[in-house]
Design an enzyme around this catalytic site. Structure first.
Site, PDB file in Angstrom:
ATOM      1  N   TYR A   1       1.897   2.132  -3.386  1.00  0.00           N
ATOM      2  CA  TYR A   1       0.775   2.676  -4.148  1.00  0.00           C
ATOM      3  C   TYR A   1       0.582   4.150  -3.775  1.00  0.00           C
ATOM      4  CZ  TYR A   1      -3.910   3.459  -5.919  1.00  0.00           C
ATOM      5  OH  TYR A   1      -4.978   3.979  -6.591  1.00  0.00           O
ATOM      6  N   ASP A   2       0.595   4.408  -2.474  1.00  0.00           N
ATOM      7  CA  ASP A   2       0.421   5.787  -2.002  1.00  0.00           C
ATOM      8  C   ASP A   2       1.496   6.697  -2.580  1.00  0.00           C
ATOM      9  OD1 ASP A   2      -1.724   4.895  -0.581  1.00  0.00           O
ATOM     10  OD2 ASP A   2      -0.716   4.887   1.366  1.00  0.00           O
TER      11      ASP A   2
ATOM     12  N   ASP B   1       0.817  -1.215   0.000  1.00  0.00           N
ATOM     13  CA  ASP B   1       0.000   0.000   0.000  1.00  0.00           C
ATOM     14  C   ASP B   1       0.847   1.261   0.000  1.00  0.00           C
ATOM     15  OD1 ASP B   1      -2.042  -1.730   0.144  1.00  0.00           O
ATOM     16  OD2 ASP B   1      -2.668  -1.208   2.185  1.00  0.00           O
TER      17      ASP B   1
ATOM     18  N   CYS C   1      29.669 -26.747  -2.026  1.00  0.00           N
ATOM     19  CA  CYS C   1      29.828 -25.691  -1.038  1.00  0.00           C
ATOM     20  C   CYS C   1      30.627 -24.542  -1.643  1.00  0.00           C
ATOM     21  CB  CYS C   1      30.540 -26.232   0.191  1.00  0.00           C
ATOM     22  SG  CYS C   1      30.899 -24.939   1.395  1.00  0.00           S
TER      23      CYS C   1
ATOM     24  N   LYS D   1      -6.834   2.201  14.384  1.00  0.00           N
ATOM     25  CA  LYS D   1      -7.349   2.214  13.019  1.00  0.00           C
ATOM     26  C   LYS D   1      -7.281   0.797  12.467  1.00  0.00           C
ATOM     27  CE  LYS D   1      -7.047   4.467   8.564  1.00  0.00           C
ATOM     28  NZ  LYS D   1      -6.749   3.303   7.745  1.00  0.00           N
TER      29      LYS D   1
ATOM     30  N   GLU E   1      -8.908   5.955  18.850  1.00  0.00           N
ATOM     31  CA  GLU E   1      -9.167   4.519  18.682  1.00  0.00           C
ATOM     32  C   GLU E   1      -8.169   3.923  17.700  1.00  0.00           C
ATOM     33  OE1 GLU E   1     -13.107   4.449  17.027  1.00  0.00           O
ATOM     34  OE2 GLU E   1     -12.427   5.200  15.121  1.00  0.00           O
TER      35      GLU E   1
ATOM     36  N   CYS F   1      35.732 -27.433   5.902  1.00  0.00           N
ATOM     37  CA  CYS F   1      35.130 -26.252   5.280  1.00  0.00           C
ATOM     38  C   CYS F   1      35.494 -25.009   6.083  1.00  0.00           C
ATOM     39  CB  CYS F   1      33.616 -26.429   5.221  1.00  0.00           C
ATOM     40  SG  CYS F   1      32.750 -24.997   4.571  1.00  0.00           S
TER      41      CYS F   1
ATOM     42  N   SER G   1     -13.303  10.016   4.201  1.00  0.00           N
ATOM     43  CA  SER G   1     -11.982   9.403   4.320  1.00  0.00           C
ATOM     44  C   SER G   1     -11.188  10.264   5.291  1.00  0.00           C
ATOM     45  CB  SER G   1     -11.305   9.328   2.962  1.00  0.00           C
ATOM     46  OG  SER G   1     -11.214  10.627   2.423  1.00  0.00           O
ATOM     47  N   LEU G   2     -10.036   9.797   5.671  1.00  0.00           N
ATOM     48  CA  LEU G   2      -9.231  10.517   6.661  1.00  0.00           C
ATOM     49  C   LEU G   2      -7.915  10.957   6.054  1.00  0.00           C
ATOM     50  CD1 LEU G   2      -9.652   8.124   9.725  1.00  0.00           C
ATOM     51  CD2 LEU G   2     -10.761  10.335   9.384  1.00  0.00           C
TER      52      LEU G   2
HETATM   53  O1  JCF Z   1     -10.650   1.897  11.860  1.00  0.00           O
HETATM   54  C1  JCF Z   1     -10.720   2.527  10.832  1.00  0.00           C
HETATM   55  N1  JCF Z   1     -10.192   2.016   9.743  1.00  0.00           N
HETATM   56  C2  JCF Z   1     -11.409   3.858  10.787  1.00  0.00           C
HETATM   57  C3  JCF Z   1     -11.669   4.486   9.584  1.00  0.00           C
HETATM   58  C4  JCF Z   1     -11.805   4.450  11.989  1.00  0.00           C
HETATM   59  C5  JCF Z   1     -12.445   5.654  11.971  1.00  0.00           C
HETATM   60  O2  JCF Z   1     -12.838   6.215  13.105  1.00  0.00           O
HETATM   61  C6  JCF Z   1     -12.740   6.332  10.759  1.00  0.00           C
HETATM   62  C7  JCF Z   1     -12.333   5.720   9.556  1.00  0.00           C
HETATM   63  C8  JCF Z   1     -12.626   6.385   8.369  1.00  0.00           C
HETATM   64  C9  JCF Z   1     -13.291   7.597   8.413  1.00  0.00           C
HETATM   65  N2  JCF Z   1     -13.384   7.504  10.775  1.00  0.00           N
HETATM   66  C10 JCF Z   1     -13.665   8.132   9.624  1.00  0.00           C
HETATM   67  C11 JCF Z   1     -14.358   9.409   9.688  1.00  0.00           C
END
Ligand code: JCF
Length: 694
Positions: A37-38, A34, A408, A116, A114, A432, A83-84
């Site tokens: 790709y980014d 990924d 070898c 991701k 939290e 050896c 998206s974030l």
């Molecule tokens: O855990 C995630 N992949 C995740 C994606 C968690 C989040 O609180 C998200 C997100 C994508 C968009 N919150 C948003 C607004």
């Protein structure tokens, strides 16, 4: 007008990105990490921004998210799925927080934080508490209807609790727990079917299956992280409050979701989650920070599609692309000949990597890696970096496969392959030089004889100059000889001699470990030293195995079983394989000569009485227990016999002193009778134990 080279690069990038989009979203079989790709995407976007004349409406940058592939009905999200933006460093997180503090005019902002989840974003629509539709994110506006597969995910409730709003869209992430992913791939391998690339792709591929039965067979799970359309104007005043409500309705919300204050609080959370991420049963690729107060979220608003009030702080990518420069062949201390990847240095998983293990030649062939290939290097946590695969589209036309050597590379001896093993080994032993060097290094290592100053370079020099053939030769070195070596003055020569002198006074376990006998690691060496107390006792016990090893062939199953009664096998940690290694090592006259020379050079250790078995009234007796005893378990009986000095063995041989037979004794009893070995019943055993009691 833009430079034609730039125009060409832009066309190239678009072409390549389209290919990756197709492989990723349609085929569920990406060929690059990924992060790569980014990088391509970012390069293209930057070029297009800097040269607007190169922009094109069909550029992959003009579409955010996946293309619906047409197999599923389209679903328009009532509210767009967001998206974030990403942050990859502490500085970027601090910028993000500072911007928010500026705009709001407050500091000490509370964030909802939290993990991701590395999965597939899904929107669930509940009407009157019932799940009516599940859709992928798609481009954020329009996704695909995947209700049929998402319904099979056990952590997705089909009904919410009665207090849920009449209409509720729940946003969250579908993922595949690692255990399920590994179990799936194990089965696929056994059946010769295609393996899934990684848990994230596995989840995406499973959700976007036509056949819900196939999806149901794959262990998926779901975490909720937010809401879309909702019939109630406001569930709560804060995001953490919303999550608490979702939990209350019966939706799974990460137990690791929390709140944190300011940039420092967010960064501390990032550290904490990062340190424990391997212990989670699923993959995460970072953490998400969101301004907790919903009114502030509204005030902050959006930049293009991404909210200003949230960001994903990503862990360093664990996979990166680089070029495989060469495949070198390494010969280890035990003669194992292994391929090692030499790589163009690449920063991955938080460190620069220029070598990676390839394990063995079978694996090299299976992964079809060739010098010149662009390869995916993985470095997860503190695990040794490995090459996980290559990018077929980037293979140069002249890339040639590496043939496993037959001789070898160090000494030209034939290479042998152990039966049933992937490893090939040099048969040259101490002939050896590679094995000699490794043997020296190992002997001198800290946990063996601990000879400071005898590292890689000196071991190479000593062997190359013909000064040292076996470890015993170390003790013949003198000041004049050493001082002649490159970069070795008299001072360092004296230091080394002092270290060698010191190493003569050691312990049996270190000495045994230092001999570098295959499969005799530190723990085994310690167990052997404790059990036998002296080198002679160990050598005797090893040589006593001679009848089992006639010729070169390894033992078959019956032979291994027959070994069970032997003294060596009584040592914790020692099974038939180690027993064979010890026998083969000590039976070799060259090794015995090295031992004799080491001892006459003054290498010594405190000898001890054997820990168990040689003392007590039943010393020297080997007992086999079989059947069921009424008054105690076989283990208890065995422990009491051992306390009296007996050895307890697993099978009957002509060396068995007596057999204790409980009820329902079977083949062991028959064997004892056949060999004329005395048999005691439980009553006789109790009498024997009583006779020696106290
Ligand atoms: O855990 C995630 N992949 C995740 C994606 C968690 C989040 O609180 C998200 C997100 C994508 C968009 N919150 C948003 C607004």
């Amino acid at each position: 007008m833009a430079d034609p080279a730039l125009a060409r690069r832009v066309a190239e990038l678009r072409e390549e990105i389209r290919g990756h989009d197709h492989r990723y979203h349609v085929l569920d079989a990406p060929t690059i990490p990924d992060a790569e790709y980014d990088r391509l995407f970012h390069e293209l976007r930057q070029l297009e921004e800097a040269h607007p004349e190169l922009a094109a409406p069909d550029s992959p940058t003009r579409r955010v998210g996946a293309t619906p592939i047409g197999e599923f009905a389209s679903v328009r999200h009532a509210r767009p799925m967001l998206s974030l933006g990403n942050a990859f460093s502490e500085a970027e997180v601090r910028d993000f927080v500072a911007r928010i503090e500026d705009m709001l005019g407050f500091d000490a902002i509370v964030f909802s934080v939290e993990p991701k989840i590395d999965g597939l974003a899904i929107s669930l629509r509940f009407e009157e508490g019932r799940l009516v539709r599940a859709a992928t994110r798609g481009d954020g506006e329009i996704g695909e209807d995947v209700t049929h597969t998402v319904r099979t995910i056990r952590s997705v409730p089909l009904r919410l609790s009665a207090d849920a709003p009449a209409l509720l869209e729940v946003r969250g992430e579908v993922y595949m727990p690692r255990a399920g992913f590994e179990a799936y791939n194990r089965r696929a391998r056994e059946r010769g079917e295609k393996e899934l690339v990684n848990p994230r792709n596995a989840a995406a591929g499973s959700v976007r299956q036509q056949d819900p039965r196939l999806a149901a067979a794959r262990p998926l799970a779901f975490f909720a992280y937010g809401i879309g359309e909702c019939s109630l104007a406001r569930l709560a005043d804060t995001h953490s409050g919303v999550l608490a409500h979702l939990r209350g309705y019966g939706l799974p919300v990460s137990a690791l979701a929390d709140t944190a204050i300011g940039a420092d609080g967010c960064l501390a959370y990032f550290e904490r989650i990062g340190a424990d991420r391997r212990k989670l049963g699923y993959d995460i690729d970072g953490v998400v920070y969101k301004v907790d107060r919903l009114d502030w979220q509204e005030e902050l608003g959006f930049v293009s599609r991404a909210p200003r009030w949230a960001i994903a702080h990503k862990f360093p990518a664990e996979e990166a692309l680089t070029r495989l420069l060469a495949v070198d062949v390494q010969v280890g201390r035990t003669g194992a000949v292994t391929p090692v990847a030499r790589l163009e240095p690449v920063f991955v998983g938080g460190a620069t990597v220029s070598n990676a293990t390839l394990h063995n030649f079978d694996e090299l062939a299976r992964k079809d890696l060739r010098p010149g290939d662009t390869v995916i290097v993985r470095r997860a946590g503190d695990v040794i970096p490995e090459v996980v695969g290559m990018v077929p589209e980037r293979r140069p036309p002249d890339a040639r496969a590496v043939e496993p050597p037959t001789q070898c590379p160090q000494c030209g001896s034939p290479l042998l392959r152990d039966e049933g093993e992937a490893v090939i080994r040099c048969s040259g032993g101490l002939v050896c030089p590679a094995q000699r060097k490794e043997a020296l290094r190992h002997y001198a290592s800290r946990r063996a004889l601990d000879i400071e100053g005898l590292g890689d370079k000196l071991a190479d020099q000593l062997v190359d100059a013909g000064l040292v053939e076996t470890v015993a030769d170390l003790y013949t070195l003198d000041r004049a000889t050493l001082a002649k070596l490159d970069r070795m003055g008299e001072r360092s020569a004296d230091k080394l001699l002092a270290q060698l002198e010191q190493s003569r006074d050691t312990r049996l376990e270190r000495f045994l470990y230092g001999l570098g006998i295959r499969d005799v690691g530190e723990a085994t060496a310690k167990a052997l030293a404790r059990h036998f107390g002296s080198l002679d006792a160990l050598v005797d016990a090893s040589l006593a195995l001679a009848p089992y090893f006639t010729g070169e062939a390894a033992l078959d199953a019956a032979g291994r079983k027959a070994l069970a009664g032997e003294a060596l096998i009584q040592v914790p940690d020692v099974g038939p394989v180690v027993a064979e290694r010890l026998y083969r090592f000590f039976v070799d006259p060259r090794n015995r000569e090295v031992l004799a020379r080491l001892r006459s050079a003054g290498v010594h250790w405190p000898e001890q009485a054997p820990a168990a078995g040689a003392q007590g009234p039943l010393a020297g007796q080997t007992v086999v227990l079989t059947g069921t005893l009424a008054g105690m378990t076989r283990e208890q009986a065995g422990a009491r016999l051992e306390a009296l000095g007996a050895k307890v063995a697993g099978s009957v041989s002509k060396k068995t002193s007596f057999v204790v037979a409980g009820s329902e004794a079977g083949s062991k009893l028959a064997k004892a009778t056949e060999l004329g070995i005395p048999v005691l019943d439980e009553e006789a055993l109790l009498a024997l134990l009583a006779a020696h009691a106290g």
